[in-house]
Motif scaffolding. Structure first.
Motif, PDB file in Angstrom:
ATOM      1  N   TRP A  24      -3.074   1.372 -10.653  1.00 58.73           N
ATOM      2  CA  TRP A  24      -2.674   0.472  -9.544  1.00 58.73           C
ATOM      3  C   TRP A  24      -1.717  -0.603 -10.034  1.00 58.73           C
ATOM      4  CZ3 TRP A  24      -4.669   2.707  -5.442  1.00 58.73           C
ATOM      5  CH2 TRP A  24      -5.959   3.231  -5.447  1.00 58.73           C
ATOM      6  N   GLU A  34      -9.152  -4.462  -8.086  1.00 58.87           N
ATOM      7  CA  GLU A  34      -9.367  -3.080  -8.510  1.00 58.87           C
ATOM      8  C   GLU A  34     -10.479  -2.435  -7.678  1.00 58.87           C
ATOM      9  OE1 GLU A  34     -11.389  -1.432 -11.326  1.00 58.87           O
ATOM     10  OE2 GLU A  34      -9.870   0.023 -11.925  1.00 58.87           O
ATOM     11  N   LYS A  35     -11.591  -3.139  -7.575  1.00 58.46           N
ATOM     12  CA  LYS A  35     -12.730  -2.656  -6.789  1.00 58.46           C
ATOM     13  C   LYS A  35     -12.333  -2.403  -5.336  1.00 58.46           C
ATOM     14  CE  LYS A  35     -15.659  -5.658  -5.354  1.00 58.46           C
ATOM     15  NZ  LYS A  35     -16.619  -6.779  -5.236  1.00 58.46           N
ATOM     16  N   TYR A  60     -10.108   0.710  -4.674  1.00 53.49           N
ATOM     17  CA  TYR A  60     -10.871   1.966  -4.634  1.00 53.49           C
ATOM     18  C   TYR A  60     -11.614   2.099  -3.300  1.00 53.49           C
ATOM     19  CZ  TYR A  60      -9.993   3.370  -9.440  1.00 53.49           C
ATOM     20  OH  TYR A  60      -9.380   3.795 -10.589  1.00 53.49           O
ATOM     21  N   ARG A  92      -9.185   2.980  -0.669  1.00 49.32           N
ATOM     22  CA  ARG A  92      -8.751   4.366  -0.767  1.00 49.32           C
ATOM     23  C   ARG A  92      -9.739   5.298  -0.083  1.00 49.32           C
ATOM     24  NH1 ARG A  92      -7.771   6.966  -6.609  1.00 49.32           N
ATOM     25  NH2 ARG A  92     -10.028   7.216  -6.409  1.00 49.32           N
ATOM     26  N   GLU A  93     -11.034   4.982  -0.192  1.00 50.10           N
ATOM     27  CA  GLU A  93     -12.034   5.793   0.505  1.00 50.10           C
ATOM     28  C   GLU A  93     -11.799   5.783   2.008  1.00 50.10           C
ATOM     29  OE1 GLU A  93     -14.426   8.061  -0.396  1.00 50.10           O
ATOM     30  OE2 GLU A  93     -13.110   7.647  -2.105  1.00 50.10           O
ATOM     31  N   GLN A 143      -3.897   7.901  -2.450  1.00 47.45           N
ATOM     32  CA  GLN A 143      -3.566   7.115  -3.643  1.00 47.45           C
ATOM     33  C   GLN A 143      -2.209   6.438  -3.486  1.00 47.45           C
ATOM     34  OE1 GLN A 143      -5.328   6.499  -6.408  1.00 47.45           O
ATOM     35  NE2 GLN A 143      -3.648   5.332  -7.307  1.00 47.45           N
ATOM     36  N   ASP A 190     -19.586   0.138  -9.002  1.00 46.81           N
ATOM     37  CA  ASP A 190     -18.211   0.577  -8.754  1.00 46.81           C
ATOM     38  C   ASP A 190     -17.256   0.100  -9.851  1.00 46.81           C
ATOM     39  OD1 ASP A 190     -18.522  -2.047  -8.081  1.00 46.81           O
ATOM     40  OD2 ASP A 190     -17.804  -1.854  -6.039  1.00 46.81           O
ATOM     41  N   ARG A 204     -15.069   0.301 -13.221  1.00 49.84           N
ATOM     42  CA  ARG A 204     -14.387   1.340 -14.007  1.00 49.84           C
ATOM     43  C   ARG A 204     -13.986   0.750 -15.353  1.00 49.84           C
ATOM     44  NH1 ARG A 204     -13.965   2.432  -8.996  1.00 49.84           N
ATOM     45  NH2 ARG A 204     -14.021   4.600  -8.285  1.00 49.84           N
TER      46      ARG A 204
END
Lengths: 302, 302, 302, 302, 302, 302
Positions: free
Chosen positions: A4, C76-77, C80, C83-84, C111, E61, E63
Motif C-alpha cells: 500500500w 494498514e488495518k 485491508y 478491501r474486504e 487491491q 488483523d 500483518r
C-alpha cells in the motif's frame, strides 16, 4: 510495506498537517488531545436526563421509593465527570487564546461553574415541566404527558438546550456546542446554545428547525418543523472578515405560533400573539396579534 | 457532602417532582417504571426487519438454506419479547385511565394482540415488496432493489410505520409512538403511527417529511423530502381545550406525486394522479389529475 | 408450537419471498449474504476520520508525538478491511449483472481500487482543510476551527461525501451509497455520492439538504439547511421506464450562496457569485452575480 | 441444506433429548428455562461486593462522601434483581419436586427470604472484616489490608461463600451452588455453600482447596492451597443408592492451621489449636494442640 | 422504603465501616478511590503481551509488515496508561504510610519508573524466548513453539510474572500483586511478584503451583502442577506479630526438575541438577544432582 | 518522541524478533496471523454447548417448543464458523511443515472434517448424558441433574474434552489444544485433547486434575481434584531430544475410583474396579479390584 506504500502516505499526510498547523499558527507543544469528549458528554447528558426525570428517563429498574438515592448517587458522580469536561474546555480555551493560566485557576473555576450549574437543576426541572405541558396541550395527537416525555424529539431538544445554554452563559462554547450537536443529531432540531428561550416552549415534529445564537424567545411559543429563526445577512469588518457575536437573530414574543417551514430572518421582532403561517419568508418585524400567511399556490389543470 | 451540596439539590428536585405529581394527579403507589422500553423495542424492531427480509436485513452470516430456521427461532423469541412490551403498554394504559384491570385480563389481551400481529407478517412482507419496487422504479439514482433495501431511509421508515400502525390499530399508543420515533430519529421522517398508507408508497430522501395521524394515503403515492401532510388548525372545545382524535389531515388519492417542501394542511383531498410542486402551500382540495406549482421566484440583478 | 402458529407464518413468509425472488429473477444459488456490511463500513469510516484528522477525530489518548505511528498502523488495518468491503461490492455486482468473474479478477481489482484510494488521502485532507476554513469564515457563530471540526454536521457530511465519491467514481455504487446514508442518518444531510463538489464547500445547519447525483458544485459555495439541488422531472424511455444516469441536477458555479429552503431543480446553471434567497423555487438558470429572492409574505391583521 | 445435513442432525439430537427426558421423567409442559441465570448472579454478586466494601470493591468513581447514596440505590436495585433469581430457584424446586405451588406463595416466600438476607448484610460485613484481618496478620507477604481486599483470592472466596451460605440455609440449592461455582472458577477454591465457617477464616493462595458440604470450621482457622476437607466414603442405602445430606465432612475447631495439600476426610474432629502439616492424609480425629506432619522424603544420590 | 428497610441497612453498614476505619486508623479525608484499577491493568497487560509477541498475542488483523507501526503506537499509548497506574500506586503508598509527598514528586517518579520499564522490554522479550523454548523442549506433547505461546498457561504466567517483578523491584507492591493475581486467576499458577526467576523457566500444566516471595530460581528449571515453593514457618517478633519481608523461601539452582505436587519449604537450597519426585515433602536442602522421591504406596487386595 | 524513546525500543524489539525468527527458521513471507482465534473458538464452544443442551446451556429466552429451530439455525451458523477455524489450523500446519498445499485442498478437507464432526453431535450428546448421570449418582451433594449441568466444572470439562478430542483425532492439534485450554482456564481441569475417555466419566471438584495425552480411560471412572495421570519420564533420542507422541500415560480400566491428589505415572494399568486412595504416588500397575492407600500420617503431641 510495498503493497500500500503506507510510509509514503503517512509522510504526505504529515506534510498536509504541517501546512495546516503552520497556517493556523497552532501550538506545536500541545501534549494530548485536551478537548471535551463527545462520548463522555453523551453519558453525562443521559445521566442528567435521569436526574431530572428519574421515573421516565432514568434507569429501567428504578422505583419511586429510591428516586432520591438514585439521584444523589448519580448526581455526585455526574458532577465530577462534568467538572472534567469543563476543565478540558477551559484548558483548551486558554491554550487557544494563548493565555497563560495555571492548572489551579482552572480547577477553581471549573468547580465553581459546575457547582452553580448543580444548584440550578431544580429550577431547570420546573421550567422543563412547563415545556412538557405545552407539548401535551399543544398537540392533539398527544395522549399523555408520559408519551410526550418518552417520544417527542422536541422535548429532548429543549432538555438538551436548557442545559447547553447554562454552559454557554459561562463561555464554555465547545462544551455547549457539543451538547447541542448531540441533540441535533438525534432530533434534527438545531438550537444554538446561545438562544434564550422562556418557559412553555414546544417544537412539534421538529426536523429541520434552526434557532440562531442570539434569538430571544418568550413564553409559550410553539413552532413546527423546518422553521428557521436565522440571521439575514452577516456583517463584515473593514478587513472583510465576518463580525461575530452581535445580535442578528429574531426576537419572538410570548404566545407566538410559527407554522412549518417559515423562515424568519434578522434582528426583527415577532410581536406577542402573532401567528406565522407555514413556508412564509419574513425579514421585517411583525406586530403583536397579527397573522402572516402565504397565499395558496395557484392550481392549473394538467 | 458540602462540596456540591448534593443533599440540598436532591431535596429541591424532590419538591419539584412532588409539585408536578400533585398537579398531574399521578398515582403515588406506582411501583416500578412499567413503561415500554425504547431499548427493548429497538431490538424487537431489528429482529422483525430480519424476519421480514432475512437475506438483506438479517444477520450477516445467514445463508439462504437456513432462512426458515433463523426465522422460526427469531420469530418465537421476538414474539415473547413483544408480548412483554404490549403488556407494559396495557398496564400503563389501565393505570393512567385509573381502570382496574387485573393481570390476567392483560395477559390474555396481550397474547391475542401479538398473535394477530404475527399472522399479519406475511401480508406485511408482500406490501413492503410493493414499496421496494416503487422506490426502485421511482428513483433514477437507484441501481438495484438491494440498494433500495440497504440504503434508502424511506424504506426503513415505511417498514417501521407499517409495523407501528398495527399496534396503533390495537390502541397501543405508546408502543406505536416509540416505534415511530425510533424511525424518525434514524431517518428524519416523522410518520404518525395512525396514518393509513396503501401499497407502493415511496418517500425519497425523506428528511423533514411529516405525515399526520389521520392521513389517508392511496396506492403508489410518491413524496419527497420536507413534505408536510398536516392539520390546518386545531379545534378546541368549549373549555378551550384541544379536541383530540378527529379527522384533521389530508386524504391523498392513488398515484399522487408531491415534490419537496410542499405543505398540505387540513382534511382536504388531493385527487388521484395530481402532481403537487415543491414548496407549495395548499389548504384546499386539489382535483384529480391536476398540477399545482409555485411560480418561479423573480430574479433581480444585484 | 400452537401458541403462535410459528410454522404457518414461516411457511407463508417463505412463499412471499419465493414470489419476490421469482419476480426479481434473483439467483437461487446465492450462498451467503455477500453484501457490504453497514457495521463494518461505520468502523472503517471512523478510522478514516482519525487518519485524516488524528488530533481531532482520532482516539482520545493520542498524542501529537505518535501521530504517525497511529496513522501507519490504523491505515494498514483499515485498508485491508476496506478491501474486504470492496470485494463484497464487486462480487455482488458481478452476480447481479450475471457476469461470470472469478475470484482472482475481483482480488486484483479490489487491491488496485483500494491502493489508488489510499494514495489520494493526503489530497483529501488538503481539500477538507479548505472546507473547514470555509465553515469557520462563513459562520459568525463559529469560535474556532476546532469547534468546526468537532461540532459541525456539515463538516462530517463533506468528509463522508468526499470519501464516498471516490468509490462512486470506481463504480462501487453500494459501498458509496452506504457511506452516504451513514452520514445522512447522522446529519440529516443527503448528498448523493455522485455529486462533484469542489473545494471550500460549507453547509450550515444542514438538516434537510439534498444534493443530487449529477450535481456539479464549484469552489467556495455555501448552502444552508433544507436546500434541494434536485432533478426537475424524470425522463422515461419508450417502454415508460425511468431513464437512469443522465445529467439532471443543477450546476452551481464558484462563490454561490444558497439560503435555507431554496429548491433548485433540473440541469440548470447558477452562475458564479449568485445569491439565492431562502425558500425560493428555481427551475431556470440564474446569471452570474445575480440575486434571487422570494418577496416577503403579506401580513394581515387577525 | 444438503451441505451439512442439518435437518438430520437436528432430528437425531431431538431423539437423544427425548430419550433423556423420558428417562429423567422430566416435565414436558415446561415453558421457558425458568432457572436462575449465572450471568444475572454474577452482576448481583459484583453489586453486593460493592455494597459491602464500597471504597475498595465498588465503582471506581465513588467517593467516600456519597457512599451511602451509592449503597442505598444499588442495594434496592440489587435486592429486586436477587428476588427474581430467588423466585426462579423456588419455581424450579417446586416443579422438580412436582409440588403444586402457585405464583403467589412463591412471591411471598421470595420477598421474605431476600428481606431477611438484606438485614444480615451489616453482620456479614463485620464478619468479613475479621477475615480480612486474619489474612493480613497471617501472611508475611501482605503489605496492607487493602492489598488483601484487592488481590487475595481467598478473600473473594470467603465473601462469596458467606453470601452463598445464607441462601443454602434457605434451601436455595441452585442459587447457592451457582454463587459458589462463580467463585470456584475465579479463584480455584471450591467451598460447598453448605459449609459452616466461623469468623477470622483465611485461605492463602487457595488453588485446589476443597471444603465439603457438612464441614464445620471454628474461629481463626488458616488453611493453605490444595487442602481437602472431604468425605471419606459415601454411604449407600439398601438399593445401593448414595445417601445424601448426612454429616460426612470434618469438624475443624478454633485456631487450627492446615498446611498445603493436606487431605482430611470423614466426620472427624481436628481439635483446637492443632497444626496439620502439608500433604498429610488424615482420616481419624486429631487431638487439640497436636501437630501432625509427614516425614520428609528419603533422598538418594542419582 | 418500608419494603426492604433500606435506610436501616445503609445506616448499619455505615456503622460497620466506621468501626473498621477507626480500628484501622484509616484517613477520613480520602477523596476518591485512588487505587490502581484491575480493569485498567488487564488492558495494559494485554497490550504489553501484544507488544512483546505481536504476531501471536497481538491483534488478529495485524500483518508482519506493520508490526513496528503497531508496536510504536500501542507502546506509547500503553506507557501513558501504565504511568497513571504507577501514580495511583505511589499516591496510595504515600497516603498509607502517611508521608507527605506532593503530586510533582510522584509525577517525576512515575515517569522515571515507566521509562526504565520501557527500556527493559527488549530484554524481557529475549528472556521470554528462552522460556518458550524450554516449554517446547520440555514437553513431549508440544507440537510447535506457536502452540506453546498460544495454549500454555505456564507461558502466560511467566510473561505476567516477569512484568510484575519489574514493578515489585520498584516497590510498587499493589500494582505488582494485581498483575500476579490476574495471572493466577487465569492460570491457577500463583507466583509472588517478588520471586527471582532466571531464564528458560517452564511450568507444565501449572494448576496449583505456588512460588513464594523470596524464592530464587536458577536457569532452566522445570516444575509441574501443584508444586509449592513455600515458607516453612513464620517468624514473629517479640510482640507476637509476623515478621515480614525476610528470606523464607527456597533457592532452586540451575537445571532442577520438580515433579507434580512436591512441597518444598523454607530457606533451603535444591542443588543444581537435582530431580525432585512428585508429592514429596522437603524441608531440608538437597545436594546437587541428587534425586528425591516418595516411596510407592503399598497395595493391598480389597 | 524523546520522552519514552519509543523509536529505540521498537528497533530493539524488532532485533529480538529477528533473532528469534532466524533461530526458528520461521517463514518471512507470512502474511497475516493465520492462526485459529481463541475468541472465535470461545463463541463456537458456547454455541455447541447450547446445541447439545439447549434448555440448560442455550439462550435464556429459549422455550422447549422452539428448540429445533434454535438448534438448526445455530448449528448451521456455527459449522461455518468452525470451518473457518479448521481452515486456519490446516493452513498453519501446511506452512509450519513447509508443505505446499493449495487453498482448494484445504477447503475440501475442512468441509469434510466439519461435516463428520456435525454428524457425531447426537452421539456426543448421548455419551455426555452418561457423564451427567455419573456425576449425579457419584456425588452425595448433587441435588439434581440440572444442578450438575449448571454448576459442575467437571461436566463443563468433559463437554469441552469430548469436542476437543474429535479435532485431535483429525490432527488439528492447535484447535484441539485451544479448546482444552479454554476449559482448563475456566475449571482448573487440564485434560489433553488426546486422552481417550469412555462413557460415564466424572471428575468431582476438579481443580488441579491433569490427564495426559495418551491416557486411556474406561467406563464409569470417577476421579477427584488434583489427580494426575501423567508420564513417568520422558524418553530422548540419540541426539538427546525428547521423543514425542509415544504411549506414556496410564490406562485406567472400567469402574476405577481415584481419590484426590493421587499421582499415577507412566504406561501402567489400573485394573478395573480398583480404588486408589488420596495423595498416593503410583508408578506400577495395580491389579483389578485392589485398593491402594497411603498410610495415615503419624501424629505427635506438640
Amino acid at each position: 510495506m510495498t503493497q500500500w506504500n503506507i510510509q509514503n502516505i503517512v509522510t504526505e499526510l504529515q506534510q498536509a498537517r504541517n501546512e495546516w498547523r503552520t497556517q493556523q499558527k497552532s501550538l506545536k507543544d500541545f501534549g494530548g488531545r485536551e478537548l471535551p469528549s463527545k462520548e463522555e458528554i453523551k453519558k453525562i447528558m443521559n445521566d442528567l436526563c435521569g436526574i431530572l426525570f428519574p421515573m421516565r428517563l432514568g434507569p429501567h429498574d428504578l422505583r419511586q421509593q429510591s428516586e432520591n438515592f438514585y439521584i444523589a448517587h448519580t448526581l455526585e458522580k455526574t458532577l465530577y465527570a462534568l467538572r472534567e469536561q469543563v476543565k478540558l474546555n477551559l484548558t483548551y480555551d486558554y491554550k487557544y487564546k494563548k493565555h497563560n493560566e495555571n492548572a489551579e485557576v482552572i480547577d477553581v473555576l471549573a468547580q465553581s461553574i459546575v457547582s452553580e450549574f448543580a444548584q440550578k437543576l431544580p429550577e431547570l426541572r420546573r421550567i422543563l415541566d412547563t415545556d412538557v405541558i405545552a407539548a401535551y396541550e399543544g398537540d392533539p395527537a398527544a395522549r399523555s404527558v408520559d408519551e410526550v416525555l418518552l417520544c417527542y424529539p422536541g422535548i429532548l431538544a429543549i432538555i438538551y438546550h436548557r442545559i447547553a445554554h447554562e454552559f454557554y452563559k459561562k463561555d464554555l462554547s465547545l462544551l455547549a456546542r457539543l451538547i447541542a450537536e448531540i441533540s441535533h443529531s438525534k432530533t434534527g432540531i438545531d438550537i444554538h446554545p446561545g438562544a434564550q428561550i422562556d418557559q412553555g416552549f414546544f417544537i412539534d415534529h421538529g426536523t429541520g428547525v434552526v434557532i440562531g445564537e442570539t434569538c430571544i424567545i418568550g413564553k409559550n411559543v410553539r413552532i413546527y418543523q423546518a422553521v428557521t429563526l436565522g440571521a439575514k445577512r452577516f456583517e463584515v469588518d473593514d478587513a472583510g472578515r465576518l463580525q461575530k457575536e452581535y445580535a442578528r437573530h429574531p426576537i419572538v414574543e410570548d404566545n407566538v405560533v410559527i407554522y412549518a417551514g417559515a423562515t424568519i430572518l434578522g434582528r426583527i421582532t415577532i410581536g406577542q400573539g402573532a401567528v406565522i403561517g407555514g413556508n412564509v419568508w419574513i425579514t421585517q418585524s411583525v406586530p403583536a396579534n397579527s397573522a402572516v400567511s402565504q397565499s395558496s399556490a395557484t392550481k392549473s389543470q394538467v
